[in-house]
Scaffold this motif. Structure first.
Motif, short mmCIF file in Angstrom:
data_model
loop_
_atom_site.label_atom_id
_atom_site.label_comp_id
_atom_site.label_asym_id
_atom_site.label_seq_id
_atom_site.Cartn_x
_atom_site.Cartn_y
_atom_site.Cartn_z
N PRO A 61 0.83 -1.21 0.00
CA PRO A 61 0.00 0.00 0.00
C PRO A 61 0.87 1.26 0.00
N ASP A 62 0.23 2.41 -0.21
CA ASP A 62 0.94 3.69 -0.15
C ASP A 62 1.63 3.85 1.20
N GLY A 63 2.88 4.33 1.16
CA GLY A 63 3.59 4.59 2.40
C GLY A 63 4.51 3.48 2.85
N TYR A 64 4.67 2.44 2.02
CA TYR A 64 5.57 1.34 2.34
C TYR A 64 6.44 1.06 1.10
N HIS A 65 7.68 0.65 1.34
CA HIS A 65 8.53 0.24 0.22
C HIS A 65 9.61 -0.71 0.72
N VAL A 66 10.11 -1.53 -0.18
CA VAL A 66 11.23 -2.41 0.14
C VAL A 66 12.52 -1.59 0.14
N ASP A 67 13.29 -1.75 1.19
CA ASP A 67 14.54 -1.00 1.33
C ASP A 67 15.40 -1.16 0.07
N GLU A 68 15.75 -0.03 -0.54
CA GLU A 68 16.53 -0.08 -1.78
C GLU A 68 17.96 -0.53 -1.55
N GLU A 69 18.43 -0.47 -0.31
CA GLU A 69 19.82 -0.79 -0.01
C GLU A 69 20.07 -2.28 0.16
N VAL A 70 19.00 -3.09 0.18
CA VAL A 70 19.17 -4.53 0.38
C VAL A 70 18.51 -5.28 -0.77
N GLU A 71 18.87 -6.53 -0.90
CA GLU A 71 18.28 -7.37 -1.93
C GLU A 71 16.82 -7.62 -1.60
N ALA A 72 15.96 -7.53 -2.60
CA ALA A 72 14.53 -7.77 -2.40
C ALA A 72 14.28 -9.27 -2.24
N THR A 73 13.57 -9.65 -1.16
CA THR A 73 13.26 -11.06 -0.94
C THR A 73 11.82 -11.21 -0.51
N VAL A 74 11.27 -12.40 -0.76
CA VAL A 74 9.91 -12.73 -0.36
C VAL A 74 9.91 -14.15 0.18
N MET A 75 9.15 -14.38 1.24
CA MET A 75 9.11 -15.70 1.87
C MET A 75 7.71 -16.29 1.77
N PHE A 76 7.64 -17.55 1.37
CA PHE A 76 6.42 -18.34 1.41
C PHE A 76 6.59 -19.34 2.55
N GLU A 77 5.73 -19.26 3.55
CA GLU A 77 5.92 -20.09 4.75
C GLU A 77 4.62 -20.75 5.18
N VAL A 78 4.64 -22.08 5.21
CA VAL A 78 3.54 -22.87 5.75
C VAL A 78 3.80 -23.11 7.23
N MET A 79 2.72 -23.06 8.02
CA MET A 79 2.86 -23.33 9.45
C MET A 79 1.76 -24.29 9.89
N GLU A 80 2.17 -25.33 10.60
CA GLU A 80 1.21 -26.27 11.19
C GLU A 80 1.21 -26.03 12.70
N LEU A 81 0.08 -25.56 13.20
CA LEU A 81 -0.06 -25.23 14.62
C LEU A 81 -0.84 -26.33 15.32
N ARG A 82 -0.32 -26.80 16.44
CA ARG A 82 -0.93 -27.90 17.16
C ARG A 82 -1.02 -27.61 18.66
N ASN A 83 -1.97 -28.29 19.31
CA ASN A 83 -2.16 -28.21 20.77
C ASN A 83 -2.32 -26.75 21.23
N LEU A 84 -3.19 -26.03 20.55
CA LEU A 84 -3.38 -24.62 20.87
C LEU A 84 -4.31 -24.47 22.08
N PRO A 85 -3.91 -23.69 23.07
CA PRO A 85 -4.71 -23.60 24.29
C PRO A 85 -6.08 -22.98 24.06
N TRP A 86 -6.17 -22.00 23.18
CA TRP A 86 -7.48 -21.33 22.99
C TRP A 86 -8.47 -22.22 22.25
N LEU A 87 -7.97 -23.29 21.60
CA LEU A 87 -8.84 -24.26 20.93
C LEU A 87 -8.92 -25.57 21.72
#
Length: 293
Positions: A61-87
């Protein structure tokens, strides 16, 4: 008449329908106290790619940008959550896409972190609580548990049977947890090491193009490090064997997700810089996430 409702003085989480008292949430138990998350478990399967500044900035969105001084990277991350107290011991799966090293220009204080572009979840209740209480951009998808075939790990994301993402990590090897990325600084930001940037947006009822809320949220990294139970990866020389397939976003097949899927498909993935499957003891309720604008 004041816009405040009487129950707001209780400092308890409430959500619609508002007539039934404090709402069940990951961030408060039935008595209003926080849950103990130390016995929860989280397994993450993350792949980080070098991308392009212009392509990632186009998603922000407007007002955000990837730092020009570093290499641009993107992460795809799957997470399996187990034994959650609120559930009460149940769990679910997520698939997040994070744009790293994002700088927020909208706030007086400078924030740099991993921007949550989208977070798919396999269960409705955390989507509801997370969108309303955290402001996160959560969407529903079918996210079955990892398919394990020998040393190959496969994750899929689909909508009513139409698969739109598939991640295959072959030839995984278990390594000592001391070598895991979670235990070392990275050359790029990471949600749990550097914090999560996000933009909350809520449209105004009956007024397309207008908003009731539009502001930056910041979730700092959790204090300390949760115990790391296991770590799997593959040699860097084999990173090219990891496959992430993202289908074409067609309205006919993905009528509520086509725009997001098409956007994800258009993100350049030039080369892989990290592959990590890590299992943690403990998880977070993310209550530290705050409005900062």
């Amino acid at each position: 008449m004041s816009n405040e409702l009487s129950f707001e003085s209780t400092a308890r989480f409430h959500r619609v329908p508002v007539g039934f008292g404090p709402a069940p949430t990951p961030r408060q138990d039935p008595t209003g106290k926080r849950f103990d998350w130390s016995k929860a478990q989280a397994t993450t399967a993350g792949v980080t790619y070098v991308s392009e500044h212009a392509a990632l900035n186009a998603i922000l969105p407007d007002g955000y940008h990837v730092d020009e001084e570093v290499e641009a990277t993107v992460m795809f991350e799957v997470m399996e959550l187990r034994n959650l107290p609120w559930l009460n011991g149940r769990g679910y799966n997520t698939w997040g896409v994070y744009i790293n090293n994002v700088v927020c220009e909208r706030t007086k204080e400078r924030y740099v972190g991993s921007y949550m572009a989208v977070l798919f979840e396999s269960f409705t209740d955390p989507i509801t609580t997370g969108r309303e209480e955290l402001g996160f951009c959560k969407l529903w998808a079918e996210l079955p548990d990892a398919q394990l075939d020998g040393t190959t790990r496969t994750h899929t994301a689909s909508w009513f049977g139409t698969e739109f993402m598939k991640l295959v990590i072959p030839n995984m090897n278990q390594k000592d947890v001391s070598e895991a990325p979670a235990n070392h600084p990275r050359a790029w930001t990471h949600p749990t090491q550097s914090g999560i940037l996000h933009h909350r947006y809520i449209p105004t009822v009956g007024q397309p193009g207008k908003h009731d809320a539009s502001y930056t949220t910041w979730c700092p990294p959790p204090p300390g490090k949760p115990p790391l139970l296991s770590y799997f990866t593959i040699p860097a020389s084999e990173f090219a064997n990891v496959k992430l397939d993202i289908s074409e976003g067609k309205w006919e097949e993905l009528p509520t997700l086509w725009n997001v899927v098409e956007g994800l498909r258009g993100i350049p993935r030039e080369r892989i810089v990290e592959v990590a499957v890590q299992q943690f003891q403990g998880a977070s309720d993310l209550i530290a996430n705050q409005k900062v604008e």
